[in-house]
Design a protein around this motif. Structure first.
Motif, PDB file in Angstrom:
ATOM      1  N   ILE A 174      48.103  31.675  46.872  1.00  0.00           N
ATOM      2  CA  ILE A 174      48.228  32.104  45.475  1.00  0.00           C
ATOM      3  C   ILE A 174      47.558  33.467  45.345  1.00  0.00           C
ATOM      4  O   ILE A 174      46.396  33.629  45.736  1.00  0.00           O
ATOM      5  N   THR A 175      48.291  34.441  44.814  1.00  0.00           N
ATOM      6  CA  THR A 175      47.738  35.782  44.594  1.00  0.00           C
ATOM      7  C   THR A 175      47.219  35.867  43.167  1.00  0.00           C
ATOM      8  O   THR A 175      47.947  35.574  42.212  1.00  0.00           O
ATOM      9  N   VAL A 176      45.963  36.294  43.030  1.00  0.00           N
ATOM     10  CA  VAL A 176      45.308  36.388  41.724  1.00  0.00           C
ATOM     11  C   VAL A 176      44.989  37.855  41.447  1.00  0.00           C
ATOM     12  O   VAL A 176      44.374  38.527  42.285  1.00  0.00           O
ATOM     13  N   THR A 177      45.407  38.327  40.285  1.00  0.00           N
ATOM     14  CA  THR A 177      45.197  39.736  39.912  1.00  0.00           C
ATOM     15  C   THR A 177      44.413  39.804  38.600  1.00  0.00           C
ATOM     16  O   THR A 177      44.654  39.025  37.672  1.00  0.00           O
ATOM     17  N   SER A 178      43.511  40.734  38.522  1.00  0.00           N
ATOM     18  CA  SER A 178      42.707  40.898  37.312  1.00  0.00           C
ATOM     19  C   SER A 178      43.536  41.551  36.208  1.00  0.00           C
ATOM     20  O   SER A 178      44.640  42.062  36.433  1.00  0.00           O
ATOM     21  N   GLU A 179      42.980  41.538  35.029  1.00  0.00           N
ATOM     22  CA  GLU A 179      43.570  42.313  33.945  1.00  0.00           C
ATOM     23  C   GLU A 179      43.383  43.792  34.250  1.00  0.00           C
ATOM     24  O   GLU A 179      42.495  44.182  35.015  1.00  0.00           O
ATOM     25  N   ALA A 180      44.234  44.629  33.639  1.00  0.00           N
ATOM     26  CA  ALA A 180      44.152  46.074  33.900  1.00  0.00           C
ATOM     27  C   ALA A 180      42.832  46.628  33.395  1.00  0.00           C
ATOM     28  O   ALA A 180      42.392  46.324  32.289  1.00  0.00           O
ATOM     29  N   GLY A 181      42.222  47.435  34.238  1.00  0.00           N
ATOM     30  CA  GLY A 181      40.966  48.071  33.858  1.00  0.00           C
ATOM     31  C   GLY A 181      41.197  49.508  33.453  1.00  0.00           C
ATOM     32  O   GLY A 181      42.260  49.878  32.946  1.00  0.00           O
ATOM     33  N   GLU A 182      40.199  50.342  33.693  1.00  0.00           N
ATOM     34  CA  GLU A 182      40.290  51.750  33.343  1.00  0.00           C
ATOM     35  C   GLU A 182      41.387  52.426  34.162  1.00  0.00           C
ATOM     36  O   GLU A 182      41.520  52.197  35.358  1.00  0.00           O
ATOM     37  N   ASN A 183      42.199  53.250  33.483  1.00  0.00           N
ATOM     38  CA  ASN A 183      43.315  53.957  34.125  1.00  0.00           C
ATOM     39  C   ASN A 183      44.327  52.994  34.752  1.00  0.00           C
ATOM     40  O   ASN A 183      45.009  53.343  35.725  1.00  0.00           O
ATOM     41  N   GLY A 184      44.398  51.777  34.195  1.00  0.00           N
ATOM     42  CA  GLY A 184      45.386  50.824  34.698  1.00  0.00           C
ATOM     43  C   GLY A 184      45.040  50.224  36.042  1.00  0.00           C
ATOM     44  O   GLY A 184      45.877  49.556  36.672  1.00  0.00           O
ATOM     45  N   GLU A 185      43.821  50.418  36.530  1.00  0.00           N
ATOM     46  CA  GLU A 185      43.434  49.894  37.834  1.00  0.00           C
ATOM     47  C   GLU A 185      43.192  48.378  37.753  1.00  0.00           C
ATOM     48  O   GLU A 185      42.708  47.867  36.757  1.00  0.00           O
ATOM     49  N   THR A 186      43.521  47.699  38.832  1.00  0.00           N
ATOM     50  CA  THR A 186      43.293  46.254  38.917  1.00  0.00           C
ATOM     51  C   THR A 186      42.658  45.928  40.259  1.00  0.00           C
ATOM     52  O   THR A 186      42.674  46.742  41.192  1.00  0.00           O
TER      53      THR A 186
ATOM     54  N   PRO B  10      42.403  14.518  46.284  1.00  0.00           N
ATOM     55  CA  PRO B  10      41.293  15.374  45.852  1.00  0.00           C
ATOM     56  C   PRO B  10      39.912  14.785  46.080  1.00  0.00           C
ATOM     57  O   PRO B  10      38.921  15.398  45.695  1.00  0.00           O
ATOM     58  N   ASP B  11      39.859  13.574  46.698  1.00  0.00           N
ATOM     59  CA  ASP B  11      38.539  13.016  46.977  1.00  0.00           C
ATOM     60  C   ASP B  11      37.874  13.748  48.143  1.00  0.00           C
ATOM     61  O   ASP B  11      36.673  13.557  48.388  1.00  0.00           O
ATOM     62  N   GLU B  12      38.621  14.537  48.807  1.00  0.00           N
ATOM     63  CA  GLU B  12      38.096  15.356  49.897  1.00  0.00           C
ATOM     64  C   GLU B  12      38.402  16.820  49.537  1.00  0.00           C
ATOM     65  O   GLU B  12      39.495  17.131  49.056  1.00  0.00           O
ATOM     66  N   THR B  13      37.443  17.683  49.730  1.00  0.00           N
ATOM     67  CA  THR B  13      37.620  19.094  49.319  1.00  0.00           C
ATOM     68  C   THR B  13      38.744  19.760  50.107  1.00  0.00           C
ATOM     69  O   THR B  13      38.926  19.479  51.306  1.00  0.00           O
ATOM     70  N   PRO B  14      39.508  20.645  49.457  1.00  0.00           N
ATOM     71  CA  PRO B  14      40.538  21.377  50.180  1.00  0.00           C
ATOM     72  C   PRO B  14      39.908  22.496  51.006  1.00  0.00           C
ATOM     73  O   PRO B  14      38.781  22.931  50.740  1.00  0.00           O
ATOM     74  N   LEU B  15      40.629  22.933  51.998  1.00  0.00           N
ATOM     75  CA  LEU B  15      40.191  24.108  52.747  1.00  0.00           C
ATOM     76  C   LEU B  15      40.637  25.354  51.967  1.00  0.00           C
ATOM     77  O   LEU B  15      41.715  25.371  51.371  1.00  0.00           O
ATOM     78  N   TYR B  16      39.850  26.404  51.988  1.00  0.00           N
ATOM     79  CA  TYR B  16      40.198  27.616  51.237  1.00  0.00           C
ATOM     80  C   TYR B  16      39.678  28.852  51.973  1.00  0.00           C
ATOM     81  O   TYR B  16      38.686  28.800  52.703  1.00  0.00           O
ATOM     82  N   GLU B  17      40.357  29.943  51.765  1.00  0.00           N
ATOM     83  CA  GLU B  17      39.933  31.221  52.341  1.00  0.00           C
ATOM     84  C   GLU B  17      40.640  32.363  51.604  1.00  0.00           C
ATOM     85  O   GLU B  17      41.652  32.159  50.924  1.00  0.00           O
ATOM     86  N   ILE B  18      40.094  33.568  51.763  1.00  0.00           N
ATOM     87  CA  ILE B  18      40.714  34.770  51.206  1.00  0.00           C
ATOM     88  C   ILE B  18      41.460  35.456  52.348  1.00  0.00           C
ATOM     89  O   ILE B  18      40.861  35.838  53.357  1.00  0.00           O
ATOM     90  N   VAL B  19      42.784  35.602  52.191  1.00  0.00           N
ATOM     91  CA  VAL B  19      43.577  36.179  53.275  1.00  0.00           C
ATOM     92  C   VAL B  19      43.855  37.670  53.071  1.00  0.00           C
ATOM     93  O   VAL B  19      44.206  38.379  54.028  1.00  0.00           O
ATOM     94  N   SER B  20      43.715  38.150  51.851  1.00  0.00           N
ATOM     95  CA  SER B  20      43.885  39.593  51.599  1.00  0.00           C
ATOM     96  C   SER B  20      43.229  39.938  50.270  1.00  0.00           C
ATOM     97  O   SER B  20      42.976  39.060  49.431  1.00  0.00           O
TER      98      SER B  20
ATOM     99  N   ASP C 131      30.958  37.099  47.036  1.00  0.00           N
ATOM    100  CA  ASP C 131      30.676  36.410  45.768  1.00  0.00           C
ATOM    101  C   ASP C 131      31.801  35.440  45.413  1.00  0.00           C
ATOM    102  O   ASP C 131      31.542  34.335  44.895  1.00  0.00           O
ATOM    103  N   ILE C 132      33.050  35.821  45.664  1.00  0.00           N
ATOM    104  CA  ILE C 132      34.181  34.948  45.337  1.00  0.00           C
ATOM    105  C   ILE C 132      34.164  33.690  46.215  1.00  0.00           C
ATOM    106  O   ILE C 132      34.413  32.574  45.738  1.00  0.00           O
ATOM    107  N   ILE C 133      33.853  33.854  47.487  1.00  0.00           N
ATOM    108  CA  ILE C 133      33.777  32.694  48.393  1.00  0.00           C
ATOM    109  C   ILE C 133      32.691  31.727  47.926  1.00  0.00           C
ATOM    110  O   ILE C 133      32.884  30.491  47.901  1.00  0.00           O
TER     111      ILE C 133
END
Length: 212
Positions: A12-24, A38-48, A59-61
């Motif tokens: 799942i790709t998550v994008t922030s709201e637009a910031g200054e000068n339209g940057e995200t 869900p009784d067992e935690t899912p595996l998760y990682e940041i791929v990009s 901080d996100i991890i």
């Protein structure tokens, strides 16, 4: 995006709201269900990620880890993605705040630099004496150069007699100049032909004559 069904793996790709000068800022999360989810935690990682530094990724991890433990036993993917979304928005705000602070800091530095140029260096007894010694030395050097130039000019200056001794043609130089310019000196002799008839008074007969 579903990557596999056994085990269930998707991104799942998550994008922030637009910031200054339209940057995200943006990150793509990868989740894998374990057998007892869900009784067992899912595996998760940041791929990009985009526009995130290493500290932001760390901080996100950590945030994902906290949310997984708090929501154990419940379907949690929506909650995890929403939490990351909020974090990205915070990061955008932080970037904006940081840039504003940097801008203000540069303005303060420029203002301080301008003040320094306007006010100059505070005068103390020590730096005044140093300045005066340097100024006096420069002034003395200027006087020496001027005296040397005047002395040299006096040595090179020739008197009229010395000039004449060097060039005997100087006594006729004016006439030569006029002749070279196309002018000639002419004397009307007729003006002096009747000079014998002119009566000249004897100076001694003049009652106002004063020999002195």
């Amino acid at each position: 995006t579903v990557l596999s069904e056994n085990p269930t793996t998707f991104t799942i790709t998550v994008t922030s709201e637009a910031g200054e000068n339209g940057e995200t800022v943006q990150t793509t999360l990868k989740f894998t269900y374990r057998e007892k989810y869900p009784d067992e935690t899912p595996l998760y990682e940041i791929v990009s990620q985009e526009n995130l530094d290493d500290n932001d990724v760390t901080d996100i991890i950590k945030l994902l880890g906290q949310q997984v433990e708090e929501n154990l036993g419940m379907v949690m993917i929506f909650t995890l993605v929403s939490t990351v979304q909020e974090k990205l928005n915070e990061i955008v705000d932080q970037i904006k705040t940081r840039r504003e602070e940097e801008k203000k800091q540069k303005e303060r530095e420029a203002e301080e630099e301008e003040k320094q140029r306007f006010h100059g260096t505070p005068v103390t007894i020590e730096n005044f004496l140093n300045w005066k010694a340097k100024f006096d030395a420069e002034l003395l050097e200027i006087k020496r150069k001027k005296m040397k130039e005047e002395e040299q000019a006096g040595k090179n200056k020739l008197s009229g007699k010395q000039l004449f001794e060097m060039d005997h043609n100087l006594d006729t130089s004016d006439i030569q100049f006029l002749e070279e310019a196309g002018n000639s000196v002419e004397v009307d002799e007729s003006l002096f032909q009747e000079m014998d008839d002119v009566e000249l008074e004897d100076e001694e007969d003049d009652p106002d004559y004063n020999p002195v």
